[in-house]
Design an enzyme around this catalytic site. Structure first.
Site, PDB file in Angstrom:
ATOM      1  N   THR A 181       0.655  -1.508   0.137  1.00 57.06           N
ATOM      2  CA  THR A 181      -0.151  -0.199   0.150  1.00 57.06           C
ATOM      3  C   THR A 181       0.939   1.107   0.005  1.00 57.06           C
ATOM      4  O   THR A 181       2.014   1.354   0.520  1.00 57.06           O
ATOM      5  CB  THR A 181      -0.996  -0.138   1.301  1.00 57.06           C
ATOM      6  OG1 THR A 181      -1.373   1.294   1.520  1.00 57.06           O
ATOM      7  CG2 THR A 181      -0.083  -0.388   2.536  1.00 57.06           C
ATOM      8  N   ASP A 182       0.447   2.346  -0.530  1.00 55.18           N
ATOM      9  CA  ASP A 182       1.077   3.592  -0.538  1.00 55.18           C
ATOM     10  C   ASP A 182       1.319   4.264   0.966  1.00 55.18           C
ATOM     11  O   ASP A 182       2.124   5.009   1.230  1.00 55.18           O
ATOM     12  CB  ASP A 182       0.375   4.828  -1.377  1.00 55.18           C
ATOM     13  CG  ASP A 182      -1.110   5.112  -1.000  1.00 55.18           C
ATOM     14  OD1 ASP A 182      -1.674   4.245  -0.079  1.00 55.18           O
ATOM     15  OD2 ASP A 182      -1.744   5.892  -1.503  1.00 55.18           O
ATOM     16  N   GLU A 183       0.508   3.559   1.901  1.00 50.45           N
ATOM     17  CA  GLU A 183       0.429   4.187   3.409  1.00 50.45           C
ATOM     18  C   GLU A 183       1.863   3.802   3.998  1.00 50.45           C
ATOM     19  O   GLU A 183       2.300   4.588   4.856  1.00 50.45           O
ATOM     20  CB  GLU A 183      -0.740   3.339   4.105  1.00 50.45           C
ATOM     21  CG  GLU A 183      -1.786   3.820   3.653  1.00 50.45           C
ATOM     22  CD  GLU A 183      -3.000   3.614   4.608  1.00 50.45           C
ATOM     23  OE1 GLU A 183      -2.950   3.623   5.649  1.00 50.45           O
ATOM     24  OE2 GLU A 183      -4.169   3.309   3.803  1.00 50.45           O
ATOM     25  N   TYR A 227      -0.784  -0.385  11.200  1.00 55.51           N
ATOM     26  CA  TYR A 227      -1.311  -1.111   9.971  1.00 55.51           C
ATOM     27  C   TYR A 227      -0.168  -0.666   8.958  1.00 55.51           C
ATOM     28  O   TYR A 227       0.520  -1.685   8.192  1.00 55.51           O
ATOM     29  CB  TYR A 227      -2.763  -0.680   9.633  1.00 55.51           C
ATOM     30  CG  TYR A 227      -2.719  -0.624   8.036  1.00 55.51           C
ATOM     31  CD1 TYR A 227      -2.930  -1.957   7.516  1.00 55.51           C
ATOM     32  CD2 TYR A 227      -2.901   0.174   6.892  1.00 55.51           C
ATOM     33  CE1 TYR A 227      -3.144  -2.452   6.106  1.00 55.51           C
ATOM     34  CE2 TYR A 227      -2.986  -0.040   5.698  1.00 55.51           C
ATOM     35  CZ  TYR A 227      -3.062  -1.540   5.284  1.00 55.51           C
ATOM     36  OH  TYR A 227      -3.281  -1.677   3.716  1.00 55.51           O
ATOM     37  N   LYS A 256       2.547  -3.449   7.256  1.00 55.53           N
ATOM     38  CA  LYS A 256       2.939  -3.584   5.652  1.00 55.53           C
ATOM     39  C   LYS A 256       4.073  -3.167   5.171  1.00 55.53           C
ATOM     40  O   LYS A 256       4.684  -4.061   4.474  1.00 55.53           O
ATOM     41  CB  LYS A 256       1.668  -2.733   4.907  1.00 55.53           C
ATOM     42  CG  LYS A 256       0.062  -3.088   5.058  1.00 55.53           C
ATOM     43  CD  LYS A 256      -0.031  -4.441   4.542  1.00 55.53           C
ATOM     44  CE  LYS A 256      -0.144  -4.688   2.974  1.00 55.53           C
ATOM     45  NZ  LYS A 256      -0.578  -5.840   2.695  1.00 55.53           N
TER      46      LYS A 256
HETATM   47  P1  NAD Z   1      -9.848  -6.616   2.757  1.00 58.30           P
HETATM   48  O1  NAD Z   1      -9.648  -6.376   4.688  1.00 58.30           O
HETATM   49  O2  NAD Z   1     -11.277  -6.139   2.529  1.00 58.30           O
HETATM   50  O3  NAD Z   1      -9.809  -8.234   3.057  1.00 58.30           O
HETATM   51  C1  NAD Z   1      -8.628  -8.896   3.561  1.00 58.30           C
HETATM   52  C2  NAD Z   1      -8.761 -10.659   3.542  1.00 58.30           C
HETATM   53  O4  NAD Z   1      -7.771 -11.247   4.058  1.00 58.30           O
HETATM   54  C3  NAD Z   1     -10.071 -10.882   4.137  1.00 58.30           C
HETATM   55  O5  NAD Z   1     -11.045 -11.892   3.258  1.00 58.30           O
HETATM   56  C4  NAD Z   1      -9.656 -11.705   5.310  1.00 58.30           C
HETATM   57  O6  NAD Z   1     -10.541 -12.834   5.573  1.00 58.30           O
HETATM   58  C5  NAD Z   1      -8.297 -12.229   4.737  1.00 58.30           C
HETATM   59  N1  NAD Z   1      -7.220 -12.422   5.963  1.00 58.30           N
HETATM   60  C6  NAD Z   1      -6.974 -11.542   6.801  1.00 58.30           C
HETATM   61  N2  NAD Z   1      -6.020 -12.147   7.748  1.00 58.30           N
HETATM   62  C7  NAD Z   1      -5.616 -13.264   7.232  1.00 58.30           C
HETATM   63  C8  NAD Z   1      -4.809 -14.418   7.326  1.00 58.30           C
HETATM   64  N3  NAD Z   1      -3.955 -14.249   8.581  1.00 58.30           N
HETATM   65  N4  NAD Z   1      -4.807 -15.574   6.708  1.00 58.30           N
HETATM   66  C9  NAD Z   1      -5.691 -15.892   5.625  1.00 58.30           C
HETATM   67  N5  NAD Z   1      -6.591 -14.619   5.291  1.00 58.30           N
HETATM   68  C10 NAD Z   1      -6.477 -13.369   5.916  1.00 58.30           C
HETATM   69  O7  NAD Z   1      -8.563  -6.107   2.440  1.00 58.30           O
HETATM   70  P2  NAD Z   1      -8.628  -5.134   1.004  1.00 58.30           P
HETATM   71  O8  NAD Z   1      -8.828  -3.716   0.921  1.00 58.30           O
HETATM   72  O9  NAD Z   1      -9.029  -6.277   0.173  1.00 58.30           O
HETATM   73  O10 NAD Z   1      -6.712  -5.328   0.846  1.00 58.30           O
HETATM   74  C11 NAD Z   1      -6.172  -6.534   0.447  1.00 58.30           C
HETATM   75  C12 NAD Z   1      -4.695  -6.167   0.315  1.00 58.30           C
HETATM   76  O11 NAD Z   1      -4.370  -4.974  -0.631  1.00 58.30           O
HETATM   77  C13 NAD Z   1      -4.212  -6.057   1.715  1.00 58.30           C
HETATM   78  O12 NAD Z   1      -2.935  -6.385   1.789  1.00 58.30           O
HETATM   79  C14 NAD Z   1      -4.077  -4.361   1.809  1.00 58.30           C
HETATM   80  O13 NAD Z   1      -3.056  -3.873   2.564  1.00 58.30           O
HETATM   81  C15 NAD Z   1      -3.780  -4.035   0.425  1.00 58.30           C
HETATM   82  N6  NAD Z   1      -4.280  -2.525  -0.106  1.00 58.30           N
HETATM   83  C16 NAD Z   1      -5.501  -2.169   0.144  1.00 58.30           C
HETATM   84  C17 NAD Z   1      -5.891  -1.106  -0.344  1.00 58.30           C
HETATM   85  C18 NAD Z   1      -7.396  -0.682  -0.185  1.00 58.30           C
HETATM   86  O14 NAD Z   1      -7.638   0.585  -0.527  1.00 58.30           O
HETATM   87  N7  NAD Z   1      -8.388  -1.288   0.397  1.00 58.30           N
HETATM   88  C19 NAD Z   1      -5.028  -0.091  -1.070  1.00 58.30           C
HETATM   89  C20 NAD Z   1      -3.671  -0.482  -1.389  1.00 58.30           C
HETATM   90  C21 NAD Z   1      -3.318  -1.982  -0.861  1.00 58.30           C
HETATM   91  P1  TYD Z   2     -10.068   4.700   5.121  1.00 54.02           P
HETATM   92  O1  TYD Z   2     -11.189   4.114   4.083  1.00 54.02           O
HETATM   93  O2  TYD Z   2     -10.051   3.946   6.458  1.00 54.02           O
HETATM   94  O3  TYD Z   2      -8.790   4.355   4.222  1.00 54.02           O
HETATM   95  P2  TYD Z   2      -7.364   4.707   4.908  1.00 54.02           P
HETATM   96  O4  TYD Z   2      -7.343   5.258   6.109  1.00 54.02           O
HETATM   97  O5  TYD Z   2      -6.521   3.494   4.811  1.00 54.02           O
HETATM   98  O6  TYD Z   2      -6.835   5.829   3.803  1.00 54.02           O
HETATM   99  O7  TYD Z   2     -10.299   6.071   5.084  1.00 54.02           O
HETATM  100  C1  TYD Z   2      -9.777   7.021   4.014  1.00 54.02           C
HETATM  101  C2  TYD Z   2      -9.977   8.466   4.806  1.00 54.02           C
HETATM  102  O8  TYD Z   2     -11.209   8.759   5.147  1.00 54.02           O
HETATM  103  C3  TYD Z   2      -9.205   8.625   5.910  1.00 54.02           C
HETATM  104  O9  TYD Z   2      -8.490  10.179   5.536  1.00 54.02           O
HETATM  105  C4  TYD Z   2      -9.970   8.655   6.884  1.00 54.02           C
HETATM  106  C5  TYD Z   2     -11.295   8.951   6.700  1.00 54.02           C
HETATM  107  N1  TYD Z   2     -12.701   8.505   7.395  1.00 54.02           N
HETATM  108  C6  TYD Z   2     -13.368   9.494   7.840  1.00 54.02           C
HETATM  109  O10 TYD Z   2     -13.301  10.547   7.855  1.00 54.02           O
HETATM  110  N2  TYD Z   2     -14.375   8.843   8.450  1.00 54.02           N
HETATM  111  C7  TYD Z   2     -14.485   7.468   8.776  1.00 54.02           C
HETATM  112  O11 TYD Z   2     -15.494   6.808   9.421  1.00 54.02           O
HETATM  113  C8  TYD Z   2     -13.693   6.505   7.978  1.00 54.02           C
HETATM  114  C9  TYD Z   2     -13.810   5.174   8.110  1.00 54.02           C
HETATM  115  C10 TYD Z   2     -12.555   7.153   7.549  1.00 54.02           C
END
Ligand code: NAD
Ligand code: TYD
Length: 339
Positions: free
Chosen positions: A125-127, A153, A157
């Site tokens: 992730t970019d975070e 978090y 990562k």
């Molecule tokens: P999510 O929370 O929706 O899904 C995570 C999945 O992983 C779930 O199905 C959960 O059951 C499974 N999981 C968690 N812990 C586990 C373990 N120990 N063993 C097996 N399975 C496990 O997350 P997401 O938003 O789909 O993100 C997926 C990946 O992409 C993550 O690695 C996250 O860091 C990365 N990512 C997410 C975003 C975003 O915007 N959501 C952006 C960049 C990168």
């Molecule tokens: P989020 O979807 O949790 O993603 P990330 O923190 O990984 O970027 O949050 C996106 C942005 O929205 C972040 O700046 C926090 C803000 N946010 C709120 O303002 N209210 C909320 O209830 C949540 C969950 C996030």
């Protein structure tokens, strides 16, 4: 081709499984997922209909069962999506993030080293880069930006990224890493900003915006992220990091107001609440490397993607209502009570 997709019952992993089944109907895909609160077996209902798809319920940190799976299947490609993914939860309980995201990744890397793979791709992730100032729109995260994590978090990562890279240097494991900006789209768990705001606005419940709502995120439609990972695992260079993002920066308030407008709901639903501790101000990706090397470009404009996403939540209310009316309701009350 035998592909292991971990975390495939979650948001991005499930979208990636559907993308891969469509694009490579001959690939044999195994999904390993622990089905935590964020994993939803129903999400994979259509994937399960294919004979060359296998679902395995299991934890990536469980060495014995992971090794057994690798031995049984002999994977060519491993893509690790499995992770605890919500910043707010990591602030409350960092330990589970370290167990899943760091130790889990290490077990997968060990298994890949033991049984051999053509590619181990770590979805990051970019975070991991921390934050950019809001008043410097000329600054972006590049692959060379130092890692500077703000939340447990992102620290977990970043640790997984460092570990993944070390297996390349030390053991010559053919790894790659992608660092994507915030995704949105179907099957997004309604604890994250966009699905939270859509589902609460539909119930005309207050929309909790942290701080002044001016924090900036760089939003990318999930299918564009899936296409980037596809390019990296097939054509990307081993040992490399690729940033993924579509130059689509928006303040949280802009996003929330757009959702309200699309749903024809009043802005009076917006409720400013206490800020997230350590809240990163701005994320913004420089995607030049993946564009120049692999020809990747985002295809979905935000205006189009947000409409498609809202449409999906309207058409699939059974999926999210079972979440927001279940155990998640207590989570929401507990988490937002202090805000
Ligand atoms: P999510 O929370 O929706 O899904 C995570 C999945 O992983 C779930 O199905 C959960 O059951 C499974 N999981 C968690 N812990 C586990 C373990 N120990 N063993 C097996 N399975 C496990 O997350 P997401 O938003 O789909 O993100 C997926 C990946 O992409 C993550 O690695 C996250 O860091 C990365 N990512 C997410 C975003 C975003 O915007 N959501 C952006 C960049 C990168
Ligand atoms: P989020 O979807 O949790 O993603 P990330 O923190 O990984 O970027 O949050 C996106 C942005 O929205 C972040 O700046 C926090 C803000 N946010 C709120 O303002 N209210 C909320 O209830 C949540 C969950 C996030």
């Amino acid at each position: 081709m035998k592909v292991l997709i971990t975390g495939g019952a979650g948001f991005i992993g499930s979208n990636f499984i559907y993308y891969m089944q469509e694009k490579y109907p001959d690939y044999y895909i195994v999904c390993l997922d622990a089905l935590t609160y964020a994993g939803n077996f129903e999400t994979l209902e259509h994937a399960m209909k294919k004979s060359n798809f296998r679902f395995v319920k299991g934890n990536i940190a469980d060495r014995e069962s992971v090794f057994k799976l690798f031995e049984e299947e002999g994977f060519n490609i491993v893509i690790n999506f499995a992770a605890e993914s919500h910043v707010d939860r990591s602030i409350k309980d960092p330990e589970i993030f370290l167990k899943a995201n760091v130790l889990g990744t290490q077990v997968l890397l060990d298994a890949a080293k033991e049984y051999g793979v053509d590619r181990f791709h770590q979805v990051s992730t970019d975070e991991v880069y921390g934050e950019l100032p809001i008043d410097r729109p000329d600054l972006f995260f590049t692959e060379d930006t130092p890692l500077q994590c703000s939340s447990p978090y992102s620290a977990s990562k970043a640790s997984a990224d460092l570990l993944t890279f070390s297996y390349y240097k030390t053991y010559k494991l053919p790894i790659s890493i992608s660092r994507c900006s915030n995704n949105y789209g179907p099957y997004h768990f309604p604890e994250k900003l966009i699905p939270l705001m859509i589902t609460r606005a539909l119930y005309e419940q207050p929309l909790p915006v942290y701080g002044d709502g001016n924090n900036v995120r760089d939003w990318l439609y999930v299918e564009d992220h899936c296409r980037a990972i596809d390019l990296i695992i097939h054509k990307g260079r081993v040992g490399e990091v690729y940033n993924v993002g579509g130059h689509n920066e928006k303040t949280n308030l802009e996003v929330v107001k757009l959702i309200l407008k699309e749903l024809n709901k009043p802005e009076s639903l917006i409720n400013f609440v206490a800020d997230r501790p350590g809240h990163d101000l701005r994320y913004a990706i420089d995607p030049s490397k993946i564009q120049l090397e692999l020809g990747w470009q985002p295809e979905t404009l935000f205006s189009e993607g947000i409409s498609k996403t809202i449409r999906w939540y309207l058409d699939n209310s059974k999926w999210w209502k079972s979440i927001v009316n279940g155990e998640y309701r207590q989570y929401y009350e507990r988490m937002y009570k202090e805000k």
